[in-house]
Design a protein around this motif. Structure first.
Motif, short mmCIF file in Angstrom:
data_model
loop_
_atom_site.label_atom_id
_atom_site.label_comp_id
_atom_site.label_asym_id
_atom_site.label_seq_id
_atom_site.Cartn_x
_atom_site.Cartn_y
_atom_site.Cartn_z
N MET A 1 11.15 24.87 10.09
CA MET A 1 12.27 24.20 9.62
C MET A 1 11.62 22.79 9.46
SD MET A 1 15.72 22.91 11.52
CE MET A 1 16.00 24.42 12.12
N SER A 2 11.85 22.11 8.35
CA SER A 2 11.28 21.02 8.02
C SER A 2 11.99 19.66 8.65
CB SER A 2 11.43 20.50 6.33
OG SER A 2 12.67 20.12 6.12
N ARG A 3 11.26 18.28 8.65
CA ARG A 3 12.01 17.33 9.47
C ARG A 3 13.33 16.94 8.98
NH1 ARG A 3 7.12 13.19 11.00
NH2 ARG A 3 6.26 14.78 12.44
N MET A 4 13.44 17.15 7.35
CA MET A 4 14.52 16.89 6.57
C MET A 4 15.86 17.63 7.10
SD MET A 4 13.58 14.19 5.21
CE MET A 4 14.76 13.65 4.09
N GLU A 5 15.49 18.99 7.46
CA GLU A 5 16.58 19.85 7.86
C GLU A 5 17.12 19.64 9.31
OE1 GLU A 5 15.46 23.67 5.34
OE2 GLU A 5 14.45 23.35 7.00
N ILE A 6 16.39 18.99 10.13
CA ILE A 6 16.81 18.98 11.29
C ILE A 6 18.15 18.11 11.46
CG2 ILE A 6 16.15 17.66 13.49
CD1 ILE A 6 13.21 18.41 13.20
N MET A 7 18.26 17.06 10.82
CA MET A 7 19.32 16.11 11.21
C MET A 7 20.82 17.11 10.74
SD MET A 7 19.02 13.59 12.74
CE MET A 7 20.55 12.88 12.65
N PRO A 8 20.68 17.62 9.54
CA PRO A 8 21.86 18.52 9.37
C PRO A 8 22.26 19.87 10.36
CG PRO A 8 20.81 17.97 7.26
CD PRO A 8 19.92 17.58 8.46
N ASN A 9 21.18 20.12 10.61
CA ASN A 9 21.19 21.38 11.60
C ASN A 9 21.58 20.59 13.06
OD1 ASN A 9 20.68 23.56 9.86
ND2 ASN A 9 18.82 23.08 10.06
N LEU A 10 21.20 19.44 13.30
CA LEU A 10 21.74 19.00 14.59
C LEU A 10 23.18 18.79 14.74
CD1 LEU A 10 18.76 16.43 15.76
CD2 LEU A 10 19.56 18.72 16.73
N CYS A 11 23.67 18.40 13.51
CA CYS A 11 25.20 18.19 13.32
C CYS A 11 26.00 19.51 13.37
CB CYS A 11 25.50 17.58 11.87
SG CYS A 11 25.11 15.84 11.99
N THR A 12 25.08 20.75 12.79
CA THR A 12 25.73 21.95 12.84
C THR A 12 25.73 22.58 14.09
OG1 THR A 12 25.26 22.47 10.73
CG2 THR A 12 25.63 24.35 12.08
N ALA A 13 24.75 22.15 14.89
CA ALA A 13 24.57 22.70 16.35
C ALA A 13 25.64 21.92 17.40
CB ALA A 13 23.27 22.38 17.15
N ALA A 14 26.09 20.73 17.11
CA ALA A 14 26.96 19.88 17.67
C ALA A 14 28.12 20.44 17.22
CB ALA A 14 26.91 18.47 17.38
N ASN A 15 28.62 20.72 16.15
CA ASN A 15 29.77 21.39 15.62
C ASN A 15 30.19 22.71 16.48
OD1 ASN A 15 31.77 23.17 14.40
ND2 ASN A 15 30.58 22.84 12.25
N LYS A 63 22.88 27.08 5.50
CA LYS A 63 24.14 27.60 5.15
C LYS A 63 24.77 28.52 6.10
CE LYS A 63 26.46 28.95 0.67
NZ LYS A 63 26.03 29.36 -0.66
N GLU A 64 23.91 29.56 6.62
CA GLU A 64 24.49 30.60 7.29
C GLU A 64 24.68 30.07 8.71
OE1 GLU A 64 24.94 33.74 6.34
OE2 GLU A 64 24.33 33.36 4.59
N PHE A 65 23.92 29.15 9.22
CA PHE A 65 24.13 28.47 10.50
C PHE A 65 25.57 27.60 10.48
CE2 PHE A 65 22.63 24.96 13.68
CZ PHE A 65 23.11 25.74 14.89
N ASP A 66 25.70 27.04 9.37
CA ASP A 66 27.03 26.41 9.37
C ASP A 66 28.02 27.21 9.21
OD1 ASP A 66 28.43 23.69 8.53
OD2 ASP A 66 29.03 24.84 6.84
#
Length: 167
Positions: A1-15, A63-66
């Protein structure tokens, strides 16, 4: 996972974690907190999409994680809230049927979203909107039978072929 993907995925994890916490709140009969957590999850769901596009970090994984997070936060959590409300009013069977229908339609809605490629519209009401609306209705509408009927309408709208413009 790239650094750019971390922030959106952190939001998804928090969701996702807010959705699980909302379910825990339902189990503990704290319905107001559950609604607040579901609405906060909706804010984070919106943020993850915006961040992913702005950071050019849209990915199949994201997309799948979301979608998995959304099913918990806007499918299962609001439906559990509805069911608990129905139980409190001695409507366990109708409540269970609405719980099952709303969750199933939410999952179908997300699966269809993941395989369609439209960039201009959503096909059917997004699960985020349906789940947040259902949660608020459970809290604000005093008639549980009315909320059960509205949950059926929301569930069917999620799997409908209504085109809703993307903002």
């Amino acid at each position: 996972m790239s650094r750019m993907e971390i922030m959106p995925n952190l939001c998804t994890a928090a969701n996702l974690l807010l959705g699980v916490s909302a379910i825990t709140s339902v189990i503990n009969y704290n319905f107001q907190l559950s609604v607040v957590l579901i609405v906060l999850a909706a804010v984070l769901d919106r943020a993850d999409g915006i961040l992913a596009r702005r950071c050019n970090a849209v990915s199949n994984f994201g997309k799948e994680f979301d979608s998995l997070a959304d099913l918990v936060s806007f499918g299962v959590a609001p439906a559990a809230l509805l069911y608990s409300s129905a139980l409190a009013h001695h409507l366990s069977t109708p409540g269970l049927l609405c719980f099952l229908l709303f969750t199933l339609c939410g999952a179908l809605r997300l699966a269809r979203f993941n395989v369609t490629q439209s960039t201009t519209f959503f096909l059917g009401v997004p699960i985020t909107a349906a789940g947040a609306i259902l949660s608020i209705l459970v809290l604000l509408v005093p008639s549980t039978p009315v909320v059960l009927i509205l949950s059926i309408i929301l569930a069917l709208l999620m799997v409908s072929s209504i085109r809703i413009p993307k903002i």
